[in-house]
Design an enzyme around this catalytic site. Structure first.
Site, PDB file in Angstrom:
ATOM      1  CE1 TYR A  51      18.152  29.815 -17.394  1.00  0.00           C
ATOM      2  CE2 TYR A  51      19.454  31.259 -15.994  1.00  0.00           C
ATOM      3  CZ  TYR A  51      19.360  30.154 -16.826  1.00  0.00           C
ATOM      4  OH  TYR A  51      20.486  29.401 -17.088  1.00  0.00           O
ATOM      5  CB  ALA A 223      24.292  16.461  -8.712  1.00  0.00           C
ATOM      6  N   GLY A 225      20.668  18.044  -6.067  1.00  0.00           N
ATOM      7  CA  GLY A 225      20.518  17.458  -4.737  1.00  0.00           C
ATOM      8  C   GLY A 225      20.622  15.948  -4.677  1.00  0.00           C
ATOM      9  CB  THR A 228      23.414  17.283  -0.884  1.00  0.00           C
ATOM     10  OG1 THR A 228      22.805  17.877  -2.050  1.00  0.00           O
ATOM     11  CG2 THR A 228      24.918  17.202  -1.080  1.00  0.00           C
TER      12      THR A 228
END
Length: 312
Positions: A51, A223, A225, A228
C-alpha cells in the site's frame, strides 16, 4: 460489540502511489484517520506491504510513535505476496517462503512494532510451494513475530490445501464483498441459470470459511461510493435513494446501512472501511456500534434494487 466487527483499511494512508517520500502532512492525515476510526470503536487496522509502496505502513508506524500505548489497544493486520511492477518488470505474485519472511521483517520495521497480530497472504501465487509457505509461517509464529494467519482472495480449495500443511489455524479470508461486488452472494443462488457462467466466485468458499471458523473480511465494502455520492447507473441511483430512506427511518447514515447489508448475512462478515476521510469514517459509526437493523425484506430490497433486475 465494537473492536473487530469493522476494520479500518489503511490503503489510503501515506500520500501518493509512488516511491516518493511521505511528509509531515501525510503523517497528520494518517493520524486524523486513525483517530476517527478509534472514535467510532474500531480497533482493528488492515495494511498490506504494497500500500502506497510501503508508505501506508510507515506513516502508521509514525502515528504509533506519537501515541504511546496505542499499539497495545489495537489489532494490526498486514498482507504480503504481491510485488509491484516498475519500469523494468511487471507486477507479480511472490509467496516463496523466503520472500514471506523478508516482507514480514520489512513490515515490522515500517510499522515500528515487534509483532504482527494477523498476516494475510495477499493473492495466490501459482508457482508457490505450499510446504515452503507453511514452513515460513510456522517459523514466524514460533519466533513470536506473527500471532495469527489468514488469506486474501482465495477460494475454499486453496485454503484447505494450505491448512492441511499448516499447524496454526487460518483465521481470516479477505474478499471483495459489497452491495456492488455481489458475486460472493449471487454464486449461491445462480446455479443452473445462464448467469452462473459469468459469476466467477469460487462456489462453496463462504460455507468452507463458516464451517472452519475463518472470519470473512470484506474489502471494497463501501463500494467506492457508488451508492453514497457517485452514482452512475439507474440501479445505483435507485439504490442510493433506498439507502437514504432506510437511513432516515433508522436514524443512521447511508454508509452504515450499506455496511449493515454485509453484516446482516449469517456469515458474520467484517467490513473493511477504506476511506482516508475522517468524516466518511465517522459516517460508519453505527455499523461499528450497533447490530445490523435490517429486516429480511429490507435486505432483499437492497439486493434486488442494486442488481437492477429480479432474482432468477
Amino acid at each position: 460489540m465494537s473492536g473487530d466487527r469493522v476494520l479500518y483499511g489503511c490503503m489510503g494512508l501515506g500520500g501518493s502511489w509512488d516511491p516518493d517520500p511521505y511528509g509531515p502532512a501525510d503523517i497528520d492525515a494518517a493520524e486524523a484517520a486513525v483517530a476517527a476510526a478509534l472514535d467510532i470503536g474500531i480497533t482493528a487496522f488492515d495494511h498490506a506491504d504494497i500500500y502506497r509502496h510501503g508508505k501506508a505502513e510507515a506513516v502508521f508506524g509514525e502515528v504509533l510513535a506519537r501515541a504511546p500505548g496505542l499499539r497495545e489497544r489495537i489489532t494490526l493486520q498486514t498482507k504480503c505476496g504481491i510485488r509491484l511492477g516498475d519500469k523494468d518488470r511487471p507486477g507479480m505474485y511472490d509467496l516463496r517462503g523466503e520472500s514471506i519472511t523478508r516482507r514480514v521483517e520489512e513490515s515490522l520495521t515500517r510499522l515500528r512494532t515487534d509483532v504482527i497480530d494477523v498476516l494475510l497472504l495477499h493473492r495466490p501465487d501459482p508457482l508457490a510451494d505450499v510446504d515452503s509457505i507453511a514452513a515460513a509461517l510456522t517459523s514466524l509464529h514460533r519466533q513470536g513475530l506473527v500471532r495469527g494467519f489468514g488469506v486474501s482472495n482465495m477460494g475454499a480449495a486453496q485454503i484447505a490445501h494450505l491448512q492441511a500443511r499448516l499447524g496454526v489455524p487460518l483465521v481470516a479470508n479477505q474478499l471483495e464483498m459489497s452491495l456492488h461486488g455481489r458475486a460472493w452472494v449471487e454464486a449461491g443462488v445462480l446455479l443452473n441459470t445462464p448467469e452462473s457462467a459469468r459469476n466467477g466466485f469460487p462456489f462453496g468458499t463462504l460455507e468452507h470459511c463458516r464451517d472452519h471458523g475463518i472470519r470473512l473480511q470484506a474489502w471494497g465494502a463501501l463500494a467506492q461510493g457508488r451508492f453514497t455520492g457517485r452514482e452512475e447507473t439507474p440501479a445505483e441511483r435507485a439504490t442510493a435513494r433506498l439507502l437514504a430512506e432506510l437511513a432516515r427511518q433508522k436514524d443512521t447514515t447511508p454508509e452504515s446501512v450499506l455496511l449493515w447489508w454485509l453484516m446482516r448475512h449469517p456469515a458474520a462478515i467484517a467490513p473493511v472501511i477504506g476511506s482516508a476521510r475522517p468524516e466518511r469514517i465517522r459516517a460508519c459509526r453505527d455499523a461499528a456500534l450497533r447490530e445490523p437493523e435490517l429486516t429480511h425484506e429490507e435486505w432483499y430490497d437492497l439486493w434486488i434494487t442494486a442488481r437492477g433486475a429480479p432474482l432468477p
